[in-house]
Design a protein around this motif. Structure first.
Motif, PDB file in Angstrom:
ATOM      1  N   ALA A 130      -9.850 -10.826  23.863  1.00  0.00           N
ATOM      2  CA  ALA A 130      -9.775  -9.947  25.374  1.00  0.00           C
ATOM      3  C   ALA A 130     -11.607  -9.985  25.614  1.00  0.00           C
ATOM      4  CB  ALA A 130      -9.570  -8.585  25.012  1.00  0.00           C
ATOM      5  N   SER A 131     -12.349 -10.773  25.095  1.00  0.00           N
ATOM      6  CA  SER A 131     -13.556 -10.748  25.631  1.00  0.00           C
ATOM      7  C   SER A 131     -13.795 -11.634  26.611  1.00  0.00           C
ATOM      8  CB  SER A 131     -14.565 -11.163  24.202  1.00  0.00           C
ATOM      9  OG  SER A 131     -13.938 -12.259  23.935  1.00  0.00           O
ATOM     10  N   SER A 132     -12.848 -12.731  26.873  1.00  0.00           N
ATOM     11  CA  SER A 132     -13.010 -13.646  28.244  1.00  0.00           C
ATOM     12  C   SER A 132     -11.512 -13.993  28.512  1.00  0.00           C
ATOM     13  CB  SER A 132     -13.805 -14.800  27.857  1.00  0.00           C
ATOM     14  OG  SER A 132     -13.207 -15.537  26.866  1.00  0.00           O
TER      15      SER A 132
ATOM     16  N   ARG B 123     -19.956  -9.640  25.323  1.00  0.00           N
ATOM     17  CA  ARG B 123     -18.799  -9.818  26.509  1.00  0.00           C
ATOM     18  C   ARG B 123     -17.688  -8.815  26.391  1.00  0.00           C
ATOM     19  NH1 ARG B 123     -18.459 -15.721  25.185  1.00  0.00           N
ATOM     20  NH2 ARG B 123     -16.288 -15.106  24.294  1.00  0.00           N
TER      21      ARG B 123
ATOM     22  N   ALA C  85     -13.879  -8.214  15.897  1.00  0.00           N
ATOM     23  CA  ALA C  85     -13.128  -8.668  14.756  1.00  0.00           C
ATOM     24  C   ALA C  85     -12.974 -10.234  14.899  1.00  0.00           C
ATOM     25  CB  ALA C  85     -11.735  -8.107  14.597  1.00  0.00           C
TER      26      ALA C  85
ATOM     27  N   THR D 116      -9.116 -14.702  12.689  1.00  0.00           N
ATOM     28  CA  THR D 116      -8.771 -15.785  11.473  1.00  0.00           C
ATOM     29  C   THR D 116      -8.592 -15.049  10.090  1.00  0.00           C
ATOM     30  OG1 THR D 116     -11.004 -16.775  11.121  1.00  0.00           O
ATOM     31  CG2 THR D 116      -9.253 -17.658  12.868  1.00  0.00           C
TER      32      THR D 116
ATOM     33  N   ARG E 245      -7.908 -21.458  20.572  1.00  0.00           N
ATOM     34  CA  ARG E 245      -8.756 -22.305  20.844  1.00  0.00           C
ATOM     35  C   ARG E 245      -8.146 -23.622  21.057  1.00  0.00           C
ATOM     36  NH1 ARG E 245     -14.167 -24.125  17.216  1.00  0.00           N
ATOM     37  NH2 ARG E 245     -15.186 -24.797  18.952  1.00  0.00           N
TER      38      ARG E 245
ATOM     39  N   ASN F 254      -5.298 -20.560  15.920  1.00  0.00           N
ATOM     40  CA  ASN F 254      -4.096 -20.593  16.813  1.00  0.00           C
ATOM     41  C   ASN F 254      -2.691 -20.137  15.941  1.00  0.00           C
ATOM     42  OD1 ASN F 254      -5.267 -21.508  19.419  1.00  0.00           O
ATOM     43  ND2 ASN F 254      -5.439 -23.344  18.009  1.00  0.00           N
TER      44      ASN F 254
ATOM     45  N   VAL G  30       0.675 -15.482  22.582  1.00  0.00           N
ATOM     46  CA  VAL G  30       0.403 -16.338  23.626  1.00  0.00           C
ATOM     47  C   VAL G  30       0.484 -17.737  23.257  1.00  0.00           C
ATOM     48  CG1 VAL G  30      -1.266 -17.021  25.449  1.00  0.00           C
ATOM     49  CG2 VAL G  30      -1.041 -14.657  24.847  1.00  0.00           C
ATOM     50  N   SER G  31       1.492 -18.527  23.713  1.00  0.00           N
ATOM     51  CA  SER G  31       1.685 -20.129  23.211  1.00  0.00           C
ATOM     52  C   SER G  31       0.956 -20.753  24.224  1.00  0.00           C
ATOM     53  CB  SER G  31       2.912 -20.285  22.953  1.00  0.00           C
ATOM     54  OG  SER G  31       2.927 -21.842  22.420  1.00  0.00           O
TER      55      SER G  31
ATOM     56  N   TYR H  52      -3.463 -29.063  19.095  1.00  0.00           N
ATOM     57  CA  TYR H  52      -3.457 -27.895  19.490  1.00  0.00           C
ATOM     58  C   TYR H  52      -2.035 -27.854  20.178  1.00  0.00           C
ATOM     59  CZ  TYR H  52      -3.734 -24.457  23.691  1.00  0.00           C
ATOM     60  OH  TYR H  52      -3.741 -23.514  24.158  1.00  0.00           O
TER      61      TYR H  52
ATOM     62  N   VAL I  12      -5.046 -22.696  33.185  1.00  0.00           N
ATOM     63  CA  VAL I  12      -5.494 -21.478  33.658  1.00  0.00           C
ATOM     64  C   VAL I  12      -7.239 -21.612  33.666  1.00  0.00           C
ATOM     65  CG1 VAL I  12      -5.818 -19.079  33.514  1.00  0.00           C
ATOM     66  CG2 VAL I  12      -3.763 -20.164  32.486  1.00  0.00           C
TER      67      VAL I  12
ATOM     68  N   ASP J 274     -12.835 -20.343  30.621  1.00  0.00           N
ATOM     69  CA  ASP J 274     -13.597 -21.379  29.803  1.00  0.00           C
ATOM     70  C   ASP J 274     -13.035 -21.914  28.581  1.00  0.00           C
ATOM     71  OD1 ASP J 274     -16.119 -20.866  31.131  1.00  0.00           O
ATOM     72  OD2 ASP J 274     -16.495 -19.020  30.112  1.00  0.00           O
ATOM     73  N   PHE J 275     -11.525 -21.830  28.461  1.00  0.00           N
ATOM     74  CA  PHE J 275     -10.841 -22.527  27.520  1.00  0.00           C
ATOM     75  C   PHE J 275     -11.368 -23.892  27.286  1.00  0.00           C
ATOM     76  CE2 PHE J 275      -7.347 -24.892  26.078  1.00  0.00           C
ATOM     77  CZ  PHE J 275      -6.939 -24.472  24.853  1.00  0.00           C
TER      78      PHE J 275
ATOM     79  N   ASN K   4     -14.718 -24.319  25.537  1.00  0.00           N
ATOM     80  CA  ASN K   4     -14.668 -23.540  24.228  1.00  0.00           C
ATOM     81  C   ASN K   4     -14.099 -24.477  23.303  1.00  0.00           C
ATOM     82  OD1 ASN K   4     -16.300 -21.369  25.111  1.00  0.00           O
ATOM     83  ND2 ASN K   4     -14.569 -20.052  25.373  1.00  0.00           N
TER      84      ASN K   4
HETATM   85  N1  NAP Z   1      -6.758 -21.441  29.774  1.00  0.00           N
HETATM   86  C1  NAP Z   1      -5.849 -22.527  29.691  1.00  0.00           C
HETATM   87  O1  NAP Z   1      -5.586 -23.450  30.164  1.00  0.00           O
HETATM   88  C2  NAP Z   1      -4.689 -21.915  28.863  1.00  0.00           C
HETATM   89  C3  NAP Z   1      -3.385 -22.472  28.792  1.00  0.00           C
HETATM   90  C4  NAP Z   1      -2.346 -22.362  27.844  1.00  0.00           C
HETATM   91  C5  NAP Z   1      -2.510 -21.476  26.954  1.00  0.00           C
HETATM   92  N2  NAP Z   1      -3.824 -20.794  26.752  1.00  0.00           N
HETATM   93  C6  NAP Z   1      -3.975 -20.107  25.699  1.00  0.00           C
HETATM   94  O2  NAP Z   1      -4.334 -18.398  26.286  1.00  0.00           O
HETATM   95  C7  NAP Z   1      -5.223 -17.705  25.196  1.00  0.00           C
HETATM   96  C8  NAP Z   1      -6.630 -17.574  25.915  1.00  0.00           C
HETATM   97  O3  NAP Z   1      -7.405 -18.439  26.297  1.00  0.00           O
HETATM   98  P1  NAP Z   1      -8.335 -18.494  27.297  1.00  0.00           P
HETATM   99  O4  NAP Z   1      -7.789 -19.353  28.578  1.00  0.00           O
HETATM  100  O5  NAP Z   1      -8.470 -17.137  27.885  1.00  0.00           O
HETATM  101  O6  NAP Z   1      -9.561 -19.050  26.776  1.00  0.00           O
HETATM  102  P2  NAP Z   1     -10.983 -18.548  26.504  1.00  0.00           P
HETATM  103  O7  NAP Z   1     -11.936 -18.059  27.666  1.00  0.00           O
HETATM  104  O8  NAP Z   1     -11.651 -19.339  25.736  1.00  0.00           O
HETATM  105  O9  NAP Z   1     -10.849 -17.416  25.593  1.00  0.00           O
HETATM  106  C9  NAP Z   1     -10.535 -17.091  24.218  1.00  0.00           C
HETATM  107  C10 NAP Z   1     -10.474 -15.855  23.504  1.00  0.00           C
HETATM  108  O10 NAP Z   1     -10.268 -15.971  22.220  1.00  0.00           O
HETATM  109  C11 NAP Z   1     -11.143 -15.242  21.283  1.00  0.00           C
HETATM  110  N3  NAP Z   1     -11.155 -15.946  20.032  1.00  0.00           N
HETATM  111  C12 NAP Z   1     -11.265 -17.128  19.902  1.00  0.00           C
HETATM  112  N4  NAP Z   1     -11.360 -17.355  18.525  1.00  0.00           N
HETATM  113  C13 NAP Z   1     -11.286 -15.899  17.910  1.00  0.00           C
HETATM  114  C14 NAP Z   1     -11.318 -15.352  16.813  1.00  0.00           C
HETATM  115  N5  NAP Z   1     -11.442 -16.260  15.582  1.00  0.00           N
HETATM  116  N6  NAP Z   1     -11.521 -14.001  16.585  1.00  0.00           N
HETATM  117  C15 NAP Z   1     -11.268 -13.342  17.652  1.00  0.00           C
HETATM  118  N7  NAP Z   1     -11.297 -13.747  18.688  1.00  0.00           N
HETATM  119  C16 NAP Z   1     -11.209 -15.033  18.964  1.00  0.00           C
HETATM  120  C17 NAP Z   1     -12.402 -15.264  22.124  1.00  0.00           C
HETATM  121  O11 NAP Z   1     -13.291 -14.151  21.991  1.00  0.00           O
HETATM  122  P3  NAP Z   1     -14.552 -14.228  21.056  1.00  0.00           P
HETATM  123  O12 NAP Z   1     -15.403 -15.788  21.600  1.00  0.00           O
HETATM  124  O13 NAP Z   1     -15.483 -13.121  21.646  1.00  0.00           O
HETATM  125  O14 NAP Z   1     -14.292 -14.262  19.750  1.00  0.00           O
HETATM  126  C18 NAP Z   1     -12.106 -15.135  23.690  1.00  0.00           C
HETATM  127  O15 NAP Z   1     -11.774 -13.896  24.092  1.00  0.00           O
HETATM  128  C19 NAP Z   1      -5.640 -18.911  24.124  1.00  0.00           C
HETATM  129  O16 NAP Z   1      -4.501 -18.764  22.961  1.00  0.00           O
HETATM  130  C20 NAP Z   1      -4.988 -20.220  24.535  1.00  0.00           C
HETATM  131  O17 NAP Z   1      -4.751 -21.094  23.830  1.00  0.00           O
HETATM  132  C21 NAP Z   1      -4.957 -21.133  27.592  1.00  0.00           C
END
Ligand code: NAP
Length: 250
Positions: free
Chosen positions: A15-17, A43, A59, A62, A90, A111, A137-138, A153, A188, A191-192, A195
Motif C-alpha cells: 500500500a506504500s505505492s 512512503r 512488514a 515474504t 514485483r 509474488n 492481485v494477479s 513473473y 498500469v 513504478d512497477f 521496481n
Molecule cells: N503496474 C502494472 O502494470 C501491473 C500490472 C499487473 C499487475 N500488477 C500487480 O499489481 C501489484 C501492485 O503493483 P504496482 O504496479 O502498484 O507496483 P509498485 O508501484 O512497484 O508497488 C509495489 C508495492 O508492493 C510492495 N512490496 C513489494 N515487495 C514487498 C515485500 N516483500 N513486502 C512488503 N511490501 C512489498 C511495495 O512496497 P515497499 O517497497 O514499501 O515494500 C509497493 O508498495 C503487484 O502485485 C503487481 O504485480 C501491476
C-alpha cells in the motif's frame, strides 16, 4: 459521495505505492479504515496522511511470521478485519534463457509466497467469524503470458490464479459468506516497471497504460460484489478468452 466502505477494516499489502496506494485512498474516501502494509516507512507515512482513519504496519510480506504479525496487529488495533488484499508484488525483465535459479526463486517469493502467507494468516480468522473478503492481485500476464522477458513473473502470477481458484473451491461449501476474488490488472502507470528485478520499461511509458486512480476505483467497486474475476479493464475477460481460442484454433 459513495460511502460503501463505512466501518469496514481493509488490510492492503503493497500500500506504500502504485495500485495499493491508490486503492487505499479510494477505500478511505468511501469511509473504510485501511491498514497499509509495506516496507518503506516514508512512503507508508505519506500514503497514510492521504487516508483518514487509516494506519500502517511496516512488514516484509515474504516473511510468514511478519504477515501473521500484520493480521494479529490489525485485529488488536481495530478488532476486526473485513477485507484483506494481497497486492504486494514485483516484476522481472529477463529473457527465458538468461533466467537464473535465484531469479525464479525471487519471483516465487515476492509474488506467490507473499500471497500464500496472507491467505494463511487471514482465512482462519474469516473461518472463525464466518465472513470476509480475500482478494489476490494477479495480472493479465497470469492469464495471457504475452510479454517477452516476463516469463518468471507471468508464471508466478499464474500460480496466484491457481491458488486463488483452489482456495475458493476449498471454502465455498463450508464458508459461503467468504468471498475470494482474483484481480487482473493490465499495464498500469506505476513504478512497477522501474521496481522490476533487472529494471524494465517504465510502466508509465507503456502506451495505453491504465491510470492508477482509475484502477483503484475499479478494484474498490468490485471487491465486495460482482464477478470473482475482477478485470480492471472492461475488455480483460474477452481478451483472455480470445487468447485461449487462438491457441486452440477455435
Ligand atoms: N503496474 C502494472 O502494470 C501491473 C500490472 C499487473 C499487475 N500488477 C500487480 O499489481 C501489484 C501492485 O503493483 P504496482 O504496479 O502498484 O507496483 P509498485 O508501484 O512497484 O508497488 C509495489 C508495492 O508492493 C510492495 N512490496 C513489494 N515487495 C514487498 C515485500 N516483500 N513486502 C512488503 N511490501 C512489498 C511495495 O512496497 P515497499 O517497497 O514499501 O515494500 C509497493 O508498495 C503487484 O502485485 C503487481 O504485480 C501491476
Amino acid at each position: 459521495m459513495n460511502q460503501d466502505y463505512i466501518g469496514k477494516v481493509v488490510v492492503i499489502t503493497g500500500a506504500s505505492s502504485g495500485i495499493g496506494a491508490a486503492l487505499s485512498q479510494e477505500i478511505a474516501s468511501r469511509g473504510g479504515f485501511v491498514v497499509l502494509v509495506g516496507r518503506n516507512l516514508d512512503r507508508l507515512t505519506e500514503v497514510m496522511a492521504l487516508c483518514p482513519g487509516s494506519t500502517f504496519i511496516q512488514a516484509d510480506v515474504t516473511d510468514k511470521g511478519q504477515v501473521e504479525g500484520v493480521c494479529a496487529e490489525a485485529l488488536a488495533r481495530y478488532g476486526q478485519i473485513d477485507i484483506w488484499v494481497n497486492n504486494a508484488g514485483r516484476g522481472i525483465s529477463r529473457n527465458l534463457l538468461d533466467l537464473s535459479e535465484e531469479d525464479l526463486d525471487e519471483m516465487i517469493k515476492d509474488n506467490v509466497k507473499s500471497v500464500l502467507f496472507g491467505m494463511q494468516a487471514v482465512l482462519p480468522y474469516f473461518q472463525e467469524v464466518g465472513h470476509g473478503v480475500l482478494a489476490n492481485v494477479s495480472s493479465m500476464l497470469g492469464r495471457i503470458p504475452a510479454a517477452p522477458a516476463r516469463s518468471a513473473y507471468s508464471a508466478a502470477k499464474a500460480a496466484v490464479v491457481s491458488m486463488t481458484e483452489t482456495a475458493r473451491m476449498e471454502f465455498e461449501k463450508s464458508l459461503p459468506q467468504v468471498r475470494i476474488v482474483t484481480v487482473f490488472p493490465g499495464a498500469v502507470a506505476t513504478d512497477f516497471g522501474n521496481n522490476s528485478l533487472g529494471g524494465g520499461v517504465d510502466s508509465r511509458a507503456i502506451p495505453n497504460a491504465q491510470g492508477v486512480t482509475e484502477v483503484g476505483q475499479v478494484i474498490a467497486d468490485g471487491l465486495m460484489a460482482g464477478p470473482v474475476d475482477l478485470y480492471t479493464r472492461s475488455h480483460g475477460a474477452e481478451a483472455a478468452i480470445g487468447h485461449m481460442k487462438k491457441l486452440a484454433d477455435i
